[in-house]
Design an enzyme around this catalytic site. Structure first.
Site: not given
Ligand SMILES: *Cc1c(COP(=O)(O)O)cnc(C)c1O
Length: 405
Positions: A95, A117, A384
């Site tokens: 991210k 969010e 990930s």
């Protein structure tokens, strides 16, 4: 290593085929256009990339390794399994590639405050991290239900100086947090940049987020050629909204020999009705500013979803993945909670790498695919994120600690 050309761009309205677009409140149309303009301008600016790539290298820790998982390969039997190690980035998941990019864009546009969010809290932490570094005010919208489930990440965000704002509407989870963040942005867009967390939302977010994550696939492609002397036969990524999947898969789109596989969360099973498999089981509709596949009940209400991994627990999916699926360029797979839990333990035991539960869905599917292939073939799986955040869930599942909830 990095190619800065933008290929497979959406049309001017942000459409990928019939999917995507910009369905937003009237007041947000201009701010979204401003971001689009700032993005294209920044993307053409060498200085922007020099700073971005320097941060990705020296702050995030890129390039992340490509690891030939020989022990996992031997245990599974079949194709050679390679893992793209996004778990080794700063903050422990992919991210940060996106929040660095959007943070730089926010600063470039003179914004003093960022909002975001978050569901599991990973995007919230990655946003709060960048806000701390850039000295920006940071407000994170999070469902109250998710806050209770992910307290360590809530506290981490606070430590980083962010304000975590509880959201009580709807089911008090991720989709409600997005709604609340959008609502706040309507009132504050003058001085506030909304750092969107996945390759979804209204145009230009799907494009922006994809571009900031393509470093994953571009590195993996070059590393695979370097280490194995050839491209992978299959590239596999899990899908929540689609950011790590687009990041890994996009750079292989024009390599016709490479199969692209998206792994959705099958929860208790695709037939159980309790899953988050929007591509496999959803239908076209509008959610959070774009036309895509989403899970709706018979009345057209957005359906409650279930996955053991909070990061995949989203009723929609990025519009470009919907498009690639419809075009036949994307294959679907799905892993259940149980599959993911087993894959987490398998990778941990065989390689000494504890993956995030989200990534474990990709590991499970990648291993299934590898098993059916020959030993001279290659399956590339995007790892990930790391599993630290999920330890409580795992220990409860194993019956090692009491289930307090
Ligand atoms: C958030 C998250 C995901 C799912 O989000 P995408 O946008 O679909 O990539 C997957 N893996 C990890 C580790 C995450 O934190």
């Amino acid at each position: 290593m990095y190619n800065l050309d933008i290929t497979h761009a959406p049309d001017e309205g942000g459409h990928f085929g019939k999917f995507g677009g910009r369905f937003a409140a009237e007041t947000l149309m201009q701010p979204l256009k401003d971001i689009e303009e700032a993005f294209y301008e920044a993307w053409a600016d060498e200085d922007f990339h020099a700073e971005r790539l320097d941060l990705l290298k020296n702050y995030v820790g890129r390039a992340t390794p490509l690891y030939h998982a020989k022990q996992l390969t031997a245990a599974v039997g079949g194709a050679q399994i390679y893992l793209k190690r996004e778990d080794l980035t700063h903050t422990g998941a992919h991210k940060i590639n996106n929040t660095i990019g959007q943070g730089l864009l926010a600063r470039r546009m003179g914004k003093k405050r960022v909002i975001a969010e978050t569901g599991a809290g990973q995007h919230g932490v990655a946003t709060a991290t960048v806000a701390a570094m850039f000295g920006m005010q940071c407000d994170i919208y999070m469902g109250r239900e998710d806050m209770a489930r992910q307290m360590p990440n809530v506290l981490r965000m606070r430590l980083l100086g962010a304000n975590v704002i509880p959201v009580d509407s709807g089911t008090a989870t991720l989709k409600d947090a997005v709604n609340e963040a959008l609502r706040n942005w309507v009132a504050t867009c003058e001085d506030t940049f909304y750092i969107f967390g996945t390759a979804a939302g209204p145009h230009p977010y799907p494009l922006l987020v994809r571009q900031f994550h393509t470093v994953i696939g571009q590195e993996a492609r070059a590393q695979c050629l370097d280490q194995a002397g050839r491209l992978p036969d299959v590239a596999v990524a899990c899908v929540g909204g689609g950011s790590n999947a687009m990041g890994l898969l996009h750079p292989f789109r024009d390599d016709a020999s490479v199969r692209l596989v998206a792994v959705e969360a099958a929860g208790y099973g695709l037939e159980s009705g309790q899953h988050a498999a929007s591509l496999a089981k959803g239908k076209a509709g509008i959610l959070h500013g774009n036309l895509t596949f989403l899970l709706e009940d018979d009345e057209g209400q957005v359906q409650g979803t279930h996955s053991i991994s909070a990061g995949l627990d989203y009723p929609g999916v990025g519009p470009e993945l919907a498009y690639m699926f419809e075009q036949g360029r994307l294959e679907l797979d799905a892993s259940t909670d149980e599959d993911a839990m087993e894959a987490l333990q398998l990778l941990t035991r065989k390689e000494g790498i504890i993956p995030a539960l989200e990534s474990s869905h990709a590991i499970a599917a990648g291993a299934r695919i590898a098993k059916s292939m020959a030993a001279d073939q290659i399956v590339l799986i995007n790892l990930s994120g790391r599993g630290d955040k999920d330890m409580n869930t795992v220990f409860k599942h194993l019956g090692w600690v009491e289930d307090a909830s």
